[in-house]
Design a protein around this motif. Structure first.
Motif, PDB file in Angstrom:
ATOM      1  N   ASP A  64      31.120  87.315  91.272  1.00  0.00           N
ATOM      2  CA  ASP A  64      32.265  87.183  92.169  1.00  0.00           C
ATOM      3  C   ASP A  64      33.313  88.261  91.926  1.00  0.00           C
ATOM      4  O   ASP A  64      34.422  88.196  92.469  1.00  0.00           O
ATOM      5  N   ASP A  65      32.950  89.273  91.122  1.00  0.00           N
ATOM      6  CA  ASP A  65      33.878  90.373  90.841  1.00  0.00           C
ATOM      7  C   ASP A  65      33.983  91.276  92.064  1.00  0.00           C
ATOM      8  O   ASP A  65      32.979  91.772  92.580  1.00  0.00           O
ATOM      9  N   ASP A  66      35.207  91.500  92.538  1.00  0.00           N
ATOM     10  CA  ASP A  66      35.414  92.245  93.780  1.00  0.00           C
ATOM     11  C   ASP A  66      34.926  93.684  93.670  1.00  0.00           C
ATOM     12  O   ASP A  66      34.323  94.217  94.610  1.00  0.00           O
ATOM     13  N   ALA A  67      35.154  94.320  92.527  1.00  0.00           N
ATOM     14  CA  ALA A  67      34.708  95.713  92.350  1.00  0.00           C
ATOM     15  C   ALA A  67      33.186  95.798  92.391  1.00  0.00           C
ATOM     16  O   ALA A  67      32.619  96.742  92.953  1.00  0.00           O
ATOM     17  N   LEU A  68      32.517  94.823  91.794  1.00  0.00           N
ATOM     18  CA  LEU A  68      31.057  94.802  91.800  1.00  0.00           C
ATOM     19  C   LEU A  68      30.526  94.617  93.216  1.00  0.00           C
ATOM     20  O   LEU A  68      29.579  95.299  93.639  1.00  0.00           O
ATOM     21  N   ILE A  69      31.154  93.730  93.965  1.00  0.00           N
ATOM     22  CA  ILE A  69      30.733  93.472  95.345  1.00  0.00           C
ATOM     23  C   ILE A  69      30.929  94.716  96.206  1.00  0.00           C
ATOM     24  O   ILE A  69      30.058  95.081  97.002  1.00  0.00           O
ATOM     25  N   ARG A  70      32.060  95.402  96.029  1.00  0.00           N
ATOM     26  CA  ARG A  70      32.330  96.600  96.827  1.00  0.00           C
ATOM     27  C   ARG A  70      31.346  97.723  96.498  1.00  0.00           C
ATOM     28  O   ARG A  70      30.872  98.434  97.395  1.00  0.00           O
ATOM     29  N   SER A  71      31.021  97.889  95.236  1.00  0.00           N
ATOM     30  CA  SER A  71      30.057  98.927  94.877  1.00  0.00           C
ATOM     31  C   SER A  71      28.692  98.602  95.483  1.00  0.00           C
ATOM     32  O   SER A  71      27.961  99.487  95.941  1.00  0.00           O
ATOM     33  N   GLY A  72      28.358  97.319  95.500  1.00  0.00           N
ATOM     34  CA  GLY A  72      27.101  96.899  96.109  1.00  0.00           C
ATOM     35  C   GLY A  72      27.078  97.146  97.603  1.00  0.00           C
ATOM     36  O   GLY A  72      26.028  97.464  98.172  1.00  0.00           O
ATOM     37  N   ALA A  73      28.240  97.035  98.250  1.00  0.00           N
ATOM     38  CA  ALA A  73      28.313  97.255  99.700  1.00  0.00           C
ATOM     39  C   ALA A  73      27.972  98.695 100.059  1.00  0.00           C
ATOM     40  O   ALA A  73      27.257  98.954 101.033  1.00  0.00           O
ATOM     41  N   ALA A  78      23.774 102.101 102.476  1.00  0.00           N
ATOM     42  CA  ALA A  78      23.013 103.352 102.496  1.00  0.00           C
ATOM     43  C   ALA A  78      21.516 103.135 102.340  1.00  0.00           C
ATOM     44  O   ALA A  78      20.722 103.919 102.860  1.00  0.00           O
ATOM     45  N   MET A  79      21.120 102.072 101.652  1.00  0.00           N
ATOM     46  CA  MET A  79      19.728 101.937 101.239  1.00  0.00           C
ATOM     47  C   MET A  79      18.969 100.782 101.877  1.00  0.00           C
ATOM     48  O   MET A  79      17.732 100.789 101.874  1.00  0.00           O
ATOM     49  N   CYS A  80      19.670  99.803 102.443  1.00  0.00           N
ATOM     50  CA  CYS A  80      18.996  98.557 102.817  1.00  0.00           C
ATOM     51  C   CYS A  80      19.070  98.173 104.294  1.00  0.00           C
ATOM     52  O   CYS A  80      18.239  97.398 104.773  1.00  0.00           O
ATOM     53  N   ILE A  81      20.066  98.682 105.019  1.00  0.00           N
ATOM     54  CA  ILE A  81      20.291  98.156 106.363  1.00  0.00           C
ATOM     55  C   ILE A  81      19.196  98.520 107.359  1.00  0.00           C
ATOM     56  O   ILE A  81      19.029  97.838 108.364  1.00  0.00           O
ATOM     57  N   GLY A  82      18.447  99.593 107.088  1.00  0.00           N
ATOM     58  CA  GLY A  82      17.377  99.956 108.011  1.00  0.00           C
ATOM     59  C   GLY A  82      16.336  98.863 108.137  1.00  0.00           C
ATOM     60  O   GLY A  82      15.757  98.667 109.212  1.00  0.00           O
ATOM     61  N   CYS A  83      16.100  98.136 107.055  1.00  0.00           N
ATOM     62  CA  CYS A  83      15.106  97.058 107.048  1.00  0.00           C
ATOM     63  C   CYS A  83      15.755  95.675 107.164  1.00  0.00           C
ATOM     64  O   CYS A  83      15.303  94.828 107.931  1.00  0.00           O
ATOM     65  N   SER A 176      19.355 109.769  96.849  1.00  0.00           N
ATOM     66  CA  SER A 176      18.804 110.657  97.871  1.00  0.00           C
ATOM     67  C   SER A 176      19.793 110.728  99.021  1.00  0.00           C
ATOM     68  O   SER A 176      20.256 109.709  99.504  1.00  0.00           O
ATOM     69  N   MET A 177      20.120 111.953  99.431  1.00  0.00           N
ATOM     70  CA  MET A 177      21.071 112.190 100.515  1.00  0.00           C
ATOM     71  C   MET A 177      22.368 111.400 100.302  1.00  0.00           C
ATOM     72  O   MET A 177      22.726 110.553 101.110  1.00  0.00           O
ATOM     73  N   PRO A 178      23.069 111.600  99.178  1.00  0.00           N
ATOM     74  CA  PRO A 178      24.314 110.860  98.946  1.00  0.00           C
ATOM     75  C   PRO A 178      25.340 111.167 100.018  1.00  0.00           C
ATOM     76  O   PRO A 178      25.429 112.286 100.509  1.00  0.00           O
ATOM     77  N   HIS A 179      26.101 110.172 100.398  1.00  0.00           N
ATOM     78  CA  HIS A 179      27.127 110.375 101.410  1.00  0.00           C
ATOM     79  C   HIS A 179      28.214 109.336 101.209  1.00  0.00           C
ATOM     80  O   HIS A 179      28.024 108.332 100.533  1.00  0.00           O
ATOM     81  N   ASN A 180      29.336 109.562 101.829  1.00  0.00           N
ATOM     82  CA  ASN A 180      30.456 108.646 101.721  1.00  0.00           C
ATOM     83  C   ASN A 180      30.433 107.713 102.910  1.00  0.00           C
ATOM     84  O   ASN A 180      30.768 108.097 104.023  1.00  0.00           O
ATOM     85  N   ASP A 181      30.028 106.476 102.700  1.00  0.00           N
ATOM     86  CA  ASP A 181      29.925 105.534 103.799  1.00  0.00           C
ATOM     87  C   ASP A 181      31.285 105.096 104.310  1.00  0.00           C
ATOM     88  O   ASP A 181      31.380 104.452 105.342  1.00  0.00           O
ATOM     89  N   SER A 187      27.318 102.890 113.723  1.00  0.00           N
ATOM     90  CA  SER A 187      26.316 103.273 114.710  1.00  0.00           C
ATOM     91  C   SER A 187      25.352 104.304 114.168  1.00  0.00           C
ATOM     92  O   SER A 187      24.327 104.576 114.777  1.00  0.00           O
ATOM     93  N   GLU A 188      25.684 104.899 113.011  1.00  0.00           N
ATOM     94  CA  GLU A 188      24.824 105.929 112.449  1.00  0.00           C
ATOM     95  C   GLU A 188      23.747 105.293 111.591  1.00  0.00           C
ATOM     96  O   GLU A 188      23.983 104.888 110.474  1.00  0.00           O
ATOM     97  N   GLY A 189      22.541 105.210 112.148  1.00  0.00           N
ATOM     98  CA  GLY A 189      21.419 104.706 111.390  1.00  0.00           C
ATOM     99  C   GLY A 189      21.318 103.199 111.334  1.00  0.00           C
ATOM    100  O   GLY A 189      20.434 102.666 110.692  1.00  0.00           O
ATOM    101  N   THR A 190      22.204 102.468 112.026  1.00  0.00           N
ATOM    102  CA  THR A 190      22.132 101.020 111.923  1.00  0.00           C
ATOM    103  C   THR A 190      22.003 100.336 113.271  1.00  0.00           C
ATOM    104  O   THR A 190      21.458  99.245 113.351  1.00  0.00           O
ATOM    105  N   ASP A 191      22.504 100.923 114.310  1.00  0.00           N
ATOM    106  CA  ASP A 191      22.622 100.196 115.560  1.00  0.00           C
ATOM    107  C   ASP A 191      21.633 100.657 116.604  1.00  0.00           C
ATOM    108  O   ASP A 191      21.984 100.835 117.754  1.00  0.00           O
ATOM    109  N   HIS A 192      20.375 100.867 116.227  1.00  0.00           N
ATOM    110  CA  HIS A 192      19.363 101.257 117.186  1.00  0.00           C
ATOM    111  C   HIS A 192      18.960 100.021 117.969  1.00  0.00           C
ATOM    112  O   HIS A 192      18.224  99.184 117.482  1.00  0.00           O
TER     113      HIS A 192
END
Length: 224
Positions: A64-73, A78-83, A176-181, A187-192
């Motif tokens: 329930d740590d807010d910093a941990l949750i934000r880092s996970g977001a 970047a890694m999971c929303i495509g699937c 791989s391909m690091p970026h600032n989300d 809409s980029e890579g998620t809303d097809h």
């Protein structure tokens, strides 16, 4: 003695049958052709028992740590929303095409955190789920698990807020391909949009010898 000979003959016949089944390519491995009923039940049970057995003794940190949750977001976005998609996102071409169908973000929120951690770290054979532990330390994986635990009560607005404040895709190297989300729109890579295309089913079919459905011809000029 006669019984032993009979058993040996049966084993030889069974081995020949299995060899012919494999060698003749009878089983259809196409992702758009669901498993046979018996195959589905066996693989589902095997997967569930395998994950449960190997994750039982994992110690779960405070999620329930807010910093941990934000880092996970940031990493999840970047890694999971495509699937697995995200709150407010539509199906993607990848989520529609994978079989077995990946669980959606809302389903991930109901998974035991120990099992979620194990799957994210080690992946699952023949499912499309990679072993993120090859490139991520445990603390970053726990961040994604912490985010998943928030999913049952999460709105699309809250999800975007967490992603924007996450610092993006970062887990200590190997990205791989690091970026600032924080500056990446949803809409980029998620809303097809998939139109009216249904999500592929994870349910098996009962008839193993059913004829394959002919491929549909598309007249929109695009290859699918």
């Amino acid at each position: 003695m006669k019984l032993i000979k009979t058993l040996v003959v049966l084993l030889i016949v069974a081995a020949i049958g299995v060899g012919a089944f494999i060698g003749l390519g009878i089983y259809n491995v196409a992702a758009d052709d669901p498993h046979w009923g018996i195959t589905y039940r066996v693989m589902e049970t095997l997967r569930e028992r395998s994950i449960s057995t190997r994750s039982n003794n994992i110690e779960v940190p405070a999620l329930d740590d807010d910093a941990l949750i934000r880092s996970g977001a940031g990493n999840y976005h970047a890694m999971c929303i495509g699937c697995h998609l995200s709150p407010g996102a539509s199906d993607t071409e990848l989520s529609l095409g994978l079989y077995p169908t990946p669980p959606t973000w809302s389903e991930l929120g109901t998974v035991d955190p120990r099992q979620a951690f194990w799957v994210v770290k080690h992946g699952v054979k023949m499912s499309g789920m990679p072993a993120w532990g090859k490139s991520m330390d445990d603390k970053y994986i726990w961040g994604m698990v912490a985010l998943m635990q928030q999913f049952p009560k999460m709105t699309a607005a809250r999800y975007q807020e967490l992603v924007a404040g996450s610092g993006g895709h970062q887990h200590g190297g190997g990205e791989s391909m690091p970026h600032n989300d924080a500056t990446t729109s949803d809409s980029e890579g998620t809303d097809h949009h998939s139109g009216d295309a249904p999500r592929s089913s994870f349910e098996p079919v009962d008839d193993p010898m059913a004829e394959a459905i002919p491929e549909e011809e598309h007249d929109d000029g695009h290859e699918h």
